[in-house]
Design an enzyme around this catalytic site. Structure first.
Site, PDB file in Angstrom:
ATOM      1  N   PRO A   1      10.332 -12.503  28.562  1.00  0.00           N
ATOM      2  CA  PRO A   1       9.735 -12.523  27.221  1.00  0.00           C
ATOM      3  C   PRO A   1       8.893 -13.801  27.104  1.00  0.00           C
ATOM      4  O   PRO A   1       9.422 -14.903  27.275  1.00  0.00           O
ATOM      5  CB  PRO A   1      10.945 -12.540  26.289  1.00  0.00           C
ATOM      6  CG  PRO A   1      12.057 -11.944  27.101  1.00  0.00           C
ATOM      7  CD  PRO A   1      11.790 -12.416  28.507  1.00  0.00           C
ATOM      8  N   LEU A   2       7.622 -13.656  26.852  1.00  0.00           N
ATOM      9  CA  LEU A   2       6.709 -14.792  27.007  1.00  0.00           C
ATOM     10  C   LEU A   2       7.016 -15.920  26.024  1.00  0.00           C
ATOM     11  O   LEU A   2       7.460 -15.708  24.905  1.00  0.00           O
ATOM     12  CB  LEU A   2       5.267 -14.314  26.892  1.00  0.00           C
ATOM     13  CG  LEU A   2       4.840 -13.410  28.058  1.00  0.00           C
ATOM     14  CD1 LEU A   2       3.440 -12.854  27.834  1.00  0.00           C
ATOM     15  CD2 LEU A   2       4.898 -14.148  29.387  1.00  0.00           C
TER      16      LEU A   2
ATOM     17  N   ASP B   1      -1.164 -18.167  30.380  1.00  0.00           N
ATOM     18  CA  ASP B   1      -1.845 -18.143  29.083  1.00  0.00           C
ATOM     19  C   ASP B   1      -1.037 -17.332  28.066  1.00  0.00           C
ATOM     20  O   ASP B   1      -0.997 -17.676  26.889  1.00  0.00           O
ATOM     21  CB  ASP B   1      -3.275 -17.607  29.222  1.00  0.00           C
ATOM     22  CG  ASP B   1      -3.378 -16.526  30.264  1.00  0.00           C
ATOM     23  OD1 ASP B   1      -2.766 -15.461  30.065  1.00  0.00           O
ATOM     24  OD2 ASP B   1      -4.033 -16.740  31.296  1.00  0.00           O
ATOM     25  N   GLY B   2      -0.386 -16.267  28.533  1.00  0.00           N
ATOM     26  CA  GLY B   2       0.453 -15.482  27.625  1.00  0.00           C
ATOM     27  C   GLY B   2       1.565 -16.334  27.022  1.00  0.00           C
ATOM     28  O   GLY B   2       1.844 -16.261  25.828  1.00  0.00           O
TER      29      GLY B   2
ATOM     30  N   ASN C   1      -5.511 -18.739  34.772  1.00  0.00           N
ATOM     31  CA  ASN C   1      -6.269 -17.782  35.589  1.00  0.00           C
ATOM     32  C   ASN C   1      -7.236 -16.929  34.771  1.00  0.00           C
ATOM     33  O   ASN C   1      -7.900 -16.047  35.318  1.00  0.00           O
ATOM     34  CB  ASN C   1      -5.313 -16.909  36.422  1.00  0.00           C
ATOM     35  CG  ASN C   1      -4.397 -16.078  35.546  1.00  0.00           C
ATOM     36  OD1 ASN C   1      -4.737 -15.739  34.411  1.00  0.00           O
ATOM     37  ND2 ASN C   1      -3.225 -15.727  36.063  1.00  0.00           N
TER      38      ASN C   1
ATOM     39  N   ILE D   1      -6.959 -14.552  32.899  1.00  0.00           N
ATOM     40  CA  ILE D   1      -6.749 -13.107  32.919  1.00  0.00           C
ATOM     41  C   ILE D   1      -5.484 -12.749  32.149  1.00  0.00           C
ATOM     42  O   ILE D   1      -4.429 -13.348  32.358  1.00  0.00           O
ATOM     43  CB  ILE D   1      -6.616 -12.605  34.376  1.00  0.00           C
ATOM     44  CG1 ILE D   1      -7.973 -12.612  35.072  1.00  0.00           C
ATOM     45  CG2 ILE D   1      -6.014 -11.203  34.451  1.00  0.00           C
ATOM     46  CD1 ILE D   1      -8.987 -11.643  34.500  1.00  0.00           C
TER      47      ILE D   1
ATOM     48  N   GLU E   1      12.312 -22.549  13.781  1.00  0.00           N
ATOM     49  CA  GLU E   1      13.567 -21.865  14.062  1.00  0.00           C
ATOM     50  C   GLU E   1      13.607 -21.280  15.470  1.00  0.00           C
ATOM     51  O   GLU E   1      14.622 -21.350  16.165  1.00  0.00           O
ATOM     52  CB  GLU E   1      13.808 -20.747  13.040  1.00  0.00           C
ATOM     53  CG  GLU E   1      13.932 -21.218  11.593  1.00  0.00           C
ATOM     54  CD  GLU E   1      12.591 -21.397  10.895  1.00  0.00           C
ATOM     55  OE1 GLU E   1      11.534 -21.126  11.525  1.00  0.00           O
ATOM     56  OE2 GLU E   1      12.584 -21.811   9.719  1.00  0.00           O
TER      57      GLU E   1
ATOM     58  N   PHE F   1      16.703 -16.298   8.251  1.00  0.00           N
ATOM     59  CA  PHE F   1      15.713 -16.743   9.221  1.00  0.00           C
ATOM     60  C   PHE F   1      16.177 -16.575  10.664  1.00  0.00           C
ATOM     61  O   PHE F   1      15.471 -16.981  11.596  1.00  0.00           O
ATOM     62  CB  PHE F   1      15.257 -18.170   8.917  1.00  0.00           C
ATOM     63  CG  PHE F   1      14.628 -18.291   7.556  1.00  0.00           C
ATOM     64  CD1 PHE F   1      13.721 -17.328   7.111  1.00  0.00           C
ATOM     65  CD2 PHE F   1      14.950 -19.327   6.705  1.00  0.00           C
ATOM     66  CE1 PHE F   1      13.157 -17.405   5.849  1.00  0.00           C
ATOM     67  CE2 PHE F   1      14.380 -19.418   5.432  1.00  0.00           C
ATOM     68  CZ  PHE F   1      13.480 -18.456   5.004  1.00  0.00           C
TER      69      PHE F   1
ATOM     70  N   ASP G   1      16.552 -18.088  -5.034  1.00  0.00           N
ATOM     71  CA  ASP G   1      15.488 -18.083  -4.024  1.00  0.00           C
ATOM     72  C   ASP G   1      14.907 -16.689  -3.827  1.00  0.00           C
ATOM     73  O   ASP G   1      13.784 -16.547  -3.340  1.00  0.00           O
ATOM     74  CB  ASP G   1      16.004 -18.642  -2.687  1.00  0.00           C
ATOM     75  CG  ASP G   1      15.566 -20.080  -2.464  1.00  0.00           C
ATOM     76  OD1 ASP G   1      14.437 -20.421  -2.850  1.00  0.00           O
ATOM     77  OD2 ASP G   1      16.353 -20.856  -1.896  1.00  0.00           O
TER      78      ASP G   1
END
Lengths: 576, 576
Positions: B32-33, B72-73, B102, B104, B326, B352, B384
């Protein structure tokens, strides 16, 4: 839905955080930090696209800015970073954000945790930065705003140095002015500081009342003038005028839902692929159907380049490349639908709804019909392994009030799922699709039934069966195979396809009883996910066949066998 | 837990994404990026703190870098932005990240969606930036790495320009080289390009084998040398040496769980406040208990400044100010526990957890015992409003495999909840606390029972009752009041407190049967949340009293009344 009815009871109260539909003038619900600025990016994108589509040389129908006030807390949130980066990339010049730079968080000074050079960061995203040294300096704020308005190719961050609780002699500039009321005594001292009568409550000073009174008149004038423009526009461009009215009203064009793809029984097609077909067809009919993927367009079936792509300075296409920004993507889609004129969709793998939940929840709370296309919906995605295999996500999404989760079992159910999602106007829909192929069932039996959430796919629908097998998605075909085994041994077995629990629970008692007769307690549910959401349909006697924990890395077929999600297991459970 | 057993079956397979515990040398699970770089920030912070605590003038026990390779991801994900910003703020100089630049993504060039000046962005966080123009230039990489290593006050981003699929004649530099295999023919062409035999599979060229062979010997040498250092250290500093061994082994000191706060029956105390008391006590006994809040320290009860605070250049304190981040916070805590020597905790409002889910899920998958302190756990938080009021979160968290959710009903249950969380070693625990006061129940009846997940708090525990009322958290006192009403009318009623469903489901059948006799079908569950997770205990005949949708903005008392979560409603349901 009961909950929503309750919700309406509270309209007379002032919400603790801004909530759209409750208080006039509130355009989006915020509170969870970072959501406001991210939603605003969607609003600004919506404006840019509509302006490009509808404005003509003679008439400017769409020309407004999107203004945001954001705190340091907002800017610390990752979702704000994602959305701001995309806004810079796309050059959304009509987006203007005032950063309320008061150097105070709830825990104390921002120096506790927030050492960023915020201006430099936003510059790196491609934003214009303007600084206002004193938030009380109205002239400086006006100048900054005009400068921001003149830049049409970059969003602008106006960094406004402010003092929290300004005027309060003991709490100004302190975190004590953030989360709790000043207290009676300090309020009096503050009023004294301003030279206001200390005993007046909800005082509106005369000059403020005068100023705001003018705002009302100005607003009415502006609205009348826009209406005039629109009438001239509509008479010069009757088709465009009608299309504008249609899109802004949320009405879909006549026949939009006719002659959608039909799929013949047999064969094997991933529901993400049947979804791609239906979506492609719908995008051609509905220019308001705009969206895209978080860098998985091909995998999610959202690659329809024939309808154009949004890019910097060219906003008309129906495809948005969101980048690997699932959370920002979901918030941006909410902003587009709040703006009006759009039915946005966005896409990633089902497991990554985890990244999007705060924005999905807000869309549900705001009753905004965003469509989430979530593919690769189980261990069936195979080799990517447990980090990419959702197991708890179906239950976890079904748990959110006013979110409808639709997991169709084959290609025709997929078409119906899309119709269901498009017809929803009061909340978001999560469409859940397989990576792997699933057989197409008897199209006659499917019909429009999936829209009722659950229905009898196989077996006598008039006579109560001995056993009921319930399933969604790729497991419908497992239930069908299990039924064959049970019927072969003489057990009258019904297969109930359950594409959408929320839709089923909204049906009348007759339908529910006809589909799931309450005296048939021999029930098996099968879903390649964990069990939580099924217990309400199983009772103590029913059995769940599915996942008990995380998945693993292997081909789909191997995984279904190893985790025991098979027709044999379903039939055996029914026999027991 | 069954799921976890299944999980172990797969150890022999190579996971599709890096998974800790499966493949030697893998230090964290990613995929998971954005999670990898964020977890790494926690590892680097752990190193900095341990170095400060344990190193002496004569002996350096802790001195290592944390290296990250990020795409980059990864850098597009908000969580990476949060964690990187905090790393810069804290000046974690031993964190070194290679950005695999890269150009891409899966959908095509990064110019589709990622126009940032990444270097400038990381500079704004306070990082050092070094650029390597050619990822194949090993000398340049070495020089850059040395430069990064020399900077001990800033984390470093080494931006390495690379070509994806380099050597593949037809796919190098294209997104086709990202998500799918090159294909047999292209693999042959690539091998030919490198001058390798085209028919060899899993080829390790001789020079690579030689180089890696040296790495093994070097590693053994380094380990032996460290061991020597440690022995000298331990003999010069026996207490510190023993403490080091204790902390790295995960053993807690003798008596850590003795004489924790006891609370007397009666009175009213928010569980977040009893939690603060217990946590404060535990932090004094356990220096490895390190953590903090996402800017809600006072509200979450994690404000214990007497144990010091982590800040730039001074890492020994037990409190971390995470800022309003968080997601990054949760990933950082996972990194600290993966590093070793820590039992990290982190805190925010329960609602949250939506921001934190991807990192919570990874902690569960990695079996890391992070503790999440989640306060303001229902509509009981009051004004709230619905954006801050969790309703679906208890079910949604209970749905995640290997996450244990503990929602104690009073102060003594809170103490037991902490003991339960601290004793867990194979997965994360979510501790769920009220904002509002709840009465302290009979301490005798509570005892250590909460650790079994569910138990008989009131009523004859030997004889099956006529009605069973189940509740968690603040609703335990509602169930107790309802019991009084029912008993007054002659109905033998049992109150079962259910602080932790996962713990209860892990008990043997005898305990489960003793607490919830299967033939007592008159059951009512009450929880100020939605119902999903309760159906398994209710069956078709049971009734759930709780929320059906989102909350509203009003004082807690008003909300409980208006939403019908009252003793009267519970008693009426039991009577029906």
């Amino acid at each position: 839905l009961d909950g929503l009815k309750n919700f309406r009871q509270w309209d007379s109260l002032t919400p603790g955080h801004p909530e759209v539909h409750h208080t006039p003038g509130i355009e989006t619900t915020t509170g969870p930090l970072g959501q406001g600025i991210s939603t605003a990016v969607g609003m600004a994108l919506a404006e840019a696209q509509l302006a490009e589509i509808f404005n003509t040389e003679d008439h400017t129908l769409v020309d407004h800015r999107t203004y945001v006030i954001a705190s340091d807390g907002d800017l610390m949130e990752g979702v704000a970073a994602e959305a701001a980066s995309l806004a810079g990339h796309l050059g959304l010049g009509k987006l203007i954000c005032y950063f309320d730079d008061n150097k105070i968080t709830i825990d104390g000074g921002t120096d506790l945790s927030f050492g960023e050079d915020v201006g430099k960061r936003f510059e790196s995203y491609g934003w214009q930065i303007i600084t206002v040294e004193d938030g009380e300096d109205l002239a400086a704020l006006r100048t900054a705003t005009h400068e921001a308005q003149r830049n049409l190719t970059q969003p602008t961050l106006i960094m406004v140095r402010t003092i929290i609780g300004i005027g309060s002699p003991n709490k100004a500039g302190k975190s004590a002015a953030h989360g709790s009321p000043l207290g009676e005594q300090e309020i009096e001292l503050t009023k004294a500081h301003y030279g206001w009568p200390t005993d007046a409550s909800f005082l509106v000073p005369a000059d403020v009342a005068e100023h705001m009174g003018k705002a009302v008149a100005r607003g009415q004038r502006d609205q009348a003038s826009w209406q005039e423009t629109f009438e001239a526009y509509a008479s010069a461009n009757p088709e465009k005028g009608a299309e504008w009215s249609r899109r802004m009203s949320g009405q879909m064009p006549e026949g939009w839902d006719q002659n959608l793809p039909q799929f013949e029984e047999g064969g094997s097609l991933a529901t993400r692929k049947s979804s791609a077909k239906v979506l492609g067809e719908l995008m051609g009919r509905l220019p308001e159907l705009v969206g895209g993927s978080a860098d998985l367009a091909g995998s999610n079936g959202t690659k329809h380049p024939q309808y154009g792509t949004v890019s910097r300075g060219s906003y008309t296409g129906q495809t948005i490349h969101f980048g690997v920004r699932e959370h920002g993507m979901a918030a941006i889609c909410a902003g587009m639908v709040l703006h009006g004129g759009f039915r946005p969709f966005c896409a990633t793998f089902l497991v990554f709804t985890d990244y999007m939940r705060p924005a999905i929840r807000l869309a549900a709370l705001m009753k905004q019909p965003v469509i989430y296309i979530m593919t690769h919906d189980s261990i069936g995605l195979g080799e990517d392994g447990p980090t990419h295999q959702p197991v708890e996500h179906l239950s976890a999404l079904r748990a959110i009030p006013n979110v409808h989760v639709v997991r169709p079992g084959d290609a025709n159910e997929t078409r119906e799922a899309w119709l269901y999602a498009m017809r929803r106007t009061d909340g978001p829909t999560v469409l859940v699709f397989t990576r792997q192929g699933v057989p197409t069932q008897n199209a006659q039996a499917v019909g429009h039934n999936p829209q009722k959430g659950a229905y009898v796919l196989a077996g006598d629908d008039q006579k109560a069966p001995e056993a009921i097998l319930m399933a969604s998605g790729s497991e419908v075909s497992i239930a069908m195979a299990a039924r064959d085994m049970l019927e072969a041994k003489g057990t009258a077995t019904r297969v109930v396809s359950v594409p959408c629990m929320e839709a089923f629970l909204a049906q009348d008692a007759d339908w529910q009883q006809a589909v799931l007769p309450s005296d048939v307690r021999c029930r098996v549910a099968v879903e390649a996910a964990t069990d939580m959401s099924w217990h309400r349909f199983l009772g103590f006697e029913g059995v769940f066949i599915g996942m008990k924990g995380f998945g693993a890395s292997a081909p789909a077929k191997v995984l279904f066998e190893k985790f025991g999600i098979t027709a044999e297991a379903v039939a055996a459970a029914a026999n027991r």
